[in-house]
Design a protein around this motif. Structure first.
Motif, PDB file in Angstrom:
ATOM      1  N   VAL A  67       7.512  38.506  59.645  1.00 48.29           N
ATOM      2  CA  VAL A  67       7.106  37.646  60.761  1.00 48.29           C
ATOM      3  C   VAL A  67       5.916  36.791  60.345  1.00 48.29           C
ATOM      4  O   VAL A  67       5.908  35.569  60.537  1.00 48.29           O
ATOM      5  N   GLU A  71       5.872  32.690  59.993  1.00 45.76           N
ATOM      6  CA  GLU A  71       4.877  31.869  60.699  1.00 45.76           C
ATOM      7  C   GLU A  71       4.070  31.022  59.722  1.00 45.76           C
ATOM      8  O   GLU A  71       3.839  29.830  59.962  1.00 45.76           O
ATOM      9  N   ARG A  74       6.254  28.178  58.335  1.00 39.98           N
ATOM     10  CA  ARG A  74       6.409  27.107  59.327  1.00 39.98           C
ATOM     11  C   ARG A  74       5.175  26.212  59.341  1.00 39.98           C
ATOM     12  O   ARG A  74       5.272  25.019  59.493  1.00 39.98           O
ATOM     13  N   ARG A  75       4.020  26.803  59.150  1.00 43.90           N
ATOM     14  CA  ARG A  75       2.761  26.070  59.186  1.00 43.90           C
ATOM     15  C   ARG A  75       2.469  25.372  57.845  1.00 43.90           C
ATOM     16  O   ARG A  75       2.080  24.208  57.822  1.00 43.90           O
ATOM     17  N   GLN A  96      11.232  38.751  67.340  1.00 44.93           N
ATOM     18  CA  GLN A  96      10.011  38.321  66.637  1.00 44.93           C
ATOM     19  C   GLN A  96      10.332  37.318  65.535  1.00 44.93           C
ATOM     20  O   GLN A  96       9.613  36.328  65.364  1.00 44.93           O
ATOM     21  N   ARG A  99      11.320  33.947  67.099  1.00 49.05           N
ATOM     22  CA  ARG A  99      10.105  33.269  67.578  1.00 49.05           C
ATOM     23  C   ARG A  99       9.280  32.711  66.413  1.00 49.05           C
ATOM     24  O   ARG A  99       8.600  31.702  66.551  1.00 49.05           O
ATOM     25  N   ALA A 100       9.341  33.380  65.265  1.00 48.72           N
ATOM     26  CA  ALA A 100       8.592  32.937  64.083  1.00 48.72           C
ATOM     27  C   ALA A 100       9.276  31.777  63.355  1.00 48.72           C
ATOM     28  O   ALA A 100       8.682  31.171  62.473  1.00 48.72           O
ATOM     29  N   GLY A 101      10.525  31.482  63.728  1.00 48.30           N
ATOM     30  CA  GLY A 101      11.174  30.306  63.163  1.00 48.30           C
ATOM     31  C   GLY A 101      12.443  30.514  62.370  1.00 48.30           C
ATOM     32  O   GLY A 101      12.977  29.550  61.810  1.00 48.30           O
TER      33      GLY A 101
END
Length: 145
Positions: A67, A71, A74-75, A96, A99-101
């Protein structure tokens, strides 16, 4: 991505045998090329920034966490499609990761010869959640918004 383009893949899993098996299945398909492999979340980010893969296959339960890796990717390296793999496919884990991508989630017990076809769908913009708990996880994501 053009239909004739080879998909560049980054594999990240702390289990050497799993990583080797995934690489073998993926490399056997001419649509894919494994460009790098790592063992943990920091490797995922560093190797993604270095190799700019089209697809990143992430273990959920690796050091640093899948996760957190998703995240961070994605960043910090947002160009690759993210797919999670895990022996743990409970609804909370799938939720999870979504939601994290991630746009794909596969349980390690279901990884077989059809994996490249599923990954190719993900790269082409489809969401492929091949876990028994995927429907519940998606309901949880949608009702929490």
């Amino acid at each position: 991505m053009k239909a004739d383009t080879v998909v560049r893949v980054l594999l990240v899993d702390d289990d050497d045998e799993v990583r080797a098996a995934l690489a073998e299945v993926i490399e056997d398909d001419p649509r894919f090329e494994v460009v790098a492999a790592g063992r943990d979340a920091p490797d995922a980010v560093r190797l993604a920034q270095e190799h700019h893969p089209d697809l990143v296959l992430l273990d959920v339960r690796m050091p640093g966490g899948g996760v957190a890796a998703a995240e961070a990717l994605r960043r910090d390296a947002p160009e690759g499609v993210l797919v999670g793999v895990s022996a743990h496919a409970d609804a909370a884990t799938v939720e999870q990761m979504v939601r994290a991508g991630v746009v794909g989630f596969f349980t390690k017990g279901q990884l077989g010869a059809d994996l490249p076809d599923k990954l190719h769908l993900c790269v082409r913009g489809h969401v492929v959640l091949a876990a028994d708990t995927a429907a519940l996880a998606l309901r949880r994501v949608l009702t929490a918004q």
